[in-house]
Write a protein that holds these residues in place. Sequence first.
Motif, mmCIF file in Angstrom:
data_model
loop_
_atom_site.group_PDB
_atom_site.id
_atom_site.type_symbol
_atom_site.label_atom_id
_atom_site.label_comp_id
_atom_site.label_asym_id
_atom_site.label_seq_id
_atom_site.Cartn_x
_atom_site.Cartn_y
_atom_site.Cartn_z
ATOM 1 N N PHE A 1 11.986 63.084 24.251
ATOM 2 C CA PHE A 1 11.473 64.454 24.171
ATOM 3 C C PHE A 1 11.471 64.943 22.732
ATOM 4 O O PHE A 1 12.463 64.839 22.033
ATOM 5 C CB PHE A 1 12.340 65.401 25.010
ATOM 6 C CG PHE A 1 12.301 65.095 26.466
ATOM 7 C CD1 PHE A 1 11.316 65.631 27.270
ATOM 8 C CD2 PHE A 1 13.227 64.245 27.031
ATOM 9 C CE1 PHE A 1 11.262 65.340 28.609
ATOM 10 C CE2 PHE A 1 13.193 63.944 28.382
ATOM 11 C CZ PHE A 1 12.202 64.497 29.169
ATOM 12 N N THR A 2 10.351 65.469 22.329
ATOM 13 C CA THR A 2 10.239 66.126 21.037
ATOM 14 C C THR A 2 9.801 67.565 21.301
ATOM 15 O O THR A 2 8.672 67.798 21.720
ATOM 16 C CB THR A 2 9.189 65.425 20.148
ATOM 17 O OG1 THR A 2 9.525 64.048 20.053
ATOM 18 C CG2 THR A 2 9.145 66.043 18.777
ATOM 19 N N PRO A 3 10.707 68.515 21.103
ATOM 20 C CA PRO A 3 10.333 69.908 21.378
ATOM 21 C C PRO A 3 9.192 70.361 20.484
ATOM 22 O O PRO A 3 9.134 70.020 19.304
ATOM 23 C CB PRO A 3 11.603 70.701 21.053
ATOM 24 C CG PRO A 3 12.691 69.699 20.965
ATOM 25 C CD PRO A 3 12.067 68.385 20.644
ATOM 26 N N PHE B 1 17.233 63.322 33.360
ATOM 27 C CA PHE B 1 16.376 62.442 32.565
ATOM 28 C C PHE B 1 16.449 62.813 31.090
ATOM 29 O O PHE B 1 16.528 61.947 30.220
ATOM 30 C CB PHE B 1 14.937 62.497 33.063
ATOM 31 C CG PHE B 1 14.033 61.533 32.362
ATOM 32 C CD1 PHE B 1 14.122 60.175 32.608
ATOM 33 C CD2 PHE B 1 13.092 61.982 31.454
ATOM 34 C CE1 PHE B 1 13.296 59.269 31.943
ATOM 35 C CE2 PHE B 1 12.270 61.094 30.788
ATOM 36 C CZ PHE B 1 12.368 59.736 31.034
ATOM 37 N N TRP B 2 16.445 64.102 30.811
ATOM 38 C CA TRP B 2 16.535 64.574 29.430
ATOM 39 C C TRP B 2 17.872 64.172 28.815
ATOM 40 O O TRP B 2 17.943 63.751 27.670
ATOM 41 C CB TRP B 2 16.341 66.079 29.387
ATOM 42 C CG TRP B 2 16.455 66.670 28.020
ATOM 43 C CD1 TRP B 2 15.664 66.417 26.939
ATOM 44 C CD2 TRP B 2 17.424 67.611 27.588
ATOM 45 N NE1 TRP B 2 16.078 67.150 25.861
ATOM 46 C CE2 TRP B 2 17.152 67.902 26.237
ATOM 47 C CE3 TRP B 2 18.476 68.259 28.206
ATOM 48 C CZ2 TRP B 2 17.914 68.790 25.497
ATOM 49 C CZ3 TRP B 2 19.234 69.154 27.469
ATOM 50 C CH2 TRP B 2 18.946 69.402 26.130
ATOM 51 N N TRP B 3 18.945 64.286 29.594
ATOM 52 C CA TRP B 3 20.270 63.934 29.105
ATOM 53 C C TRP B 3 20.383 62.432 28.860
ATOM 54 O O TRP B 3 20.997 61.992 27.893
ATOM 55 C CB TRP B 3 21.321 64.409 30.107
ATOM 56 C CG TRP B 3 22.725 64.153 29.680
ATOM 57 C CD1 TRP B 3 23.407 64.743 28.654
ATOM 58 C CD2 TRP B 3 23.625 63.210 30.265
ATOM 59 N NE1 TRP B 3 24.672 64.248 28.563
ATOM 60 C CE2 TRP B 3 24.838 63.296 29.553
ATOM 61 C CE3 TRP B 3 23.532 62.318 31.327
ATOM 62 C CZ2 TRP B 3 25.933 62.520 29.858
ATOM 63 C CZ3 TRP B 3 24.638 61.555 31.631
ATOM 64 C CH2 TRP B 3 25.814 61.655 30.911
#
Length: 143
Positions: A73-75, A65-67
């Motif tokens: 996503f914001t770290p 999902f992240w890829w």
Amino acid sequence: MSNFTPYTALGGGLLIGLSAVLLLYLNGRIAGISGILNGALARTRGDTAWRVAFIVGMLAGGAAFWWLTPHAFTPREGYPLHLLLPAGFLVGFGTRLGSGCTSGHGVCGLGRRSLRSLVATITFVGCGMVTVYLLRHLLGVQP
């Protein structure tokens, strides 16, 4: 909360519920992550493979999902390590004290109408609410 959409929340909830139902129906096991991880680390003969597969599947799904959606996503940065380590320890201690985590009690236990899981889930949520109130409104810590 600026990235919240009810559709993604609904989709995620449906996938979590489906995985919990499938694990219970196909394997006879409760999808409590702390119990699955504990069992994988204990290496009980004949009971480790499905646990490792479940954990790898969770990590692979999150990584995929992240890829596929890196913009989602914001770290967050700037958290002091001297606070993160005790916080992680307290979460683990609470999981052990409560005989399970929110996935086991909140998702699977409530779905099975377990009174013990209802009490545990109310306790988890209540403690979270008190913690947020103390940190944000009394101590002034902002996210």
